[in-house]
Write a protein that holds these residues in place. Structure first.
Motif, mmCIF file in Angstrom:
data_model
loop_
_atom_site.group_PDB
_atom_site.id
_atom_site.type_symbol
_atom_site.label_atom_id
_atom_site.label_comp_id
_atom_site.label_asym_id
_atom_site.label_seq_id
_atom_site.Cartn_x
_atom_site.Cartn_y
_atom_site.Cartn_z
ATOM 1 N N TYR A 127 97.445 20.330 -25.792
ATOM 2 C CA TYR A 127 97.665 19.266 -26.771
ATOM 3 C C TYR A 127 97.178 19.767 -28.124
ATOM 4 N N LEU A 128 98.013 19.647 -29.144
ATOM 5 C CA LEU A 128 97.611 20.029 -30.512
ATOM 6 C C LEU A 128 97.108 18.822 -31.296
ATOM 7 N N ASP A 129 98.002 17.868 -31.513
ATOM 8 C CA ASP A 129 97.664 16.669 -32.294
ATOM 9 C C ASP A 129 98.808 15.690 -32.148
ATOM 10 N N GLY A 130 98.692 14.573 -32.848
ATOM 11 C CA GLY A 130 99.746 13.579 -32.752
ATOM 12 C C GLY A 130 99.768 12.646 -33.928
ATOM 13 N N ASP A 131 100.895 11.978 -34.087
ATOM 14 C CA ASP A 131 101.071 10.971 -35.119
ATOM 15 C C ASP A 131 101.165 9.617 -34.439
ATOM 16 N N VAL A 132 100.240 8.732 -34.791
ATOM 17 C CA VAL A 132 100.246 7.371 -34.256
ATOM 18 C C VAL A 132 101.347 6.607 -34.955
#
Length: 129
Positions: free
Chosen positions: A122-127
């Protein structure tokens, strides 16, 4: 959680045949979607060690506290889209639902994943709203 129990990630598989092998380190997730599902299951089981290990070192926090009071009761995961970008990058859009102190909450996110040395992270995410 018992091996014969339905997997918390919402697949139609039993825990032993779904997320358990990734969580135990027996077999890494074969895709970004599998990693997303196993990470949701790790939140359900409050497995901070797995969550940190499956987080890419470039964006991983030093610690992860899962000691909220009251703790969230995770009640469902819906994977809306798994989009491979190339052989080693993918996005997964999902909605995770929980209850905290009896109040319903949801997390809608598009997460980014990368594969290095055959292992997805997992890198990151946009909520999203």
């Amino acid at each position: 959680m018992k091996p014969a129990d339905p997997c918390p990630c919402g697949s139609s598989h039993r825990f032993a045949a779904c997320c358990a092998p990734a969580l135990s380190g027996e077999r890494p997730a074969a895709s970004a979607e599998e990693l997303m599902r196993s990470r949701y299951t790790a939140f359900v089981l409050r497995d901070a060690a797995y969550l940190l290990a499956s987080w890419h070192p470039s964006t991983r926090p030093a610690t992860l506290a899962l000691d909220e009071d009251p703790p969230p009761k995770w009640i469902g995961l819906q994977v809306r889209r798994h989009r491979p970008l190339d052989a080693d990058h993918a996005e997964v859009e999902f909605v995770a639902r929980c209850r905290v102190g009896g109040r319903a909450q949801r997390l809608h996110e598009t997460s980014r994943f990368v594969r290095e040395d055959g292992r997805w992270y997992y890198l990151d995410g946009d909520v999203r709203d």
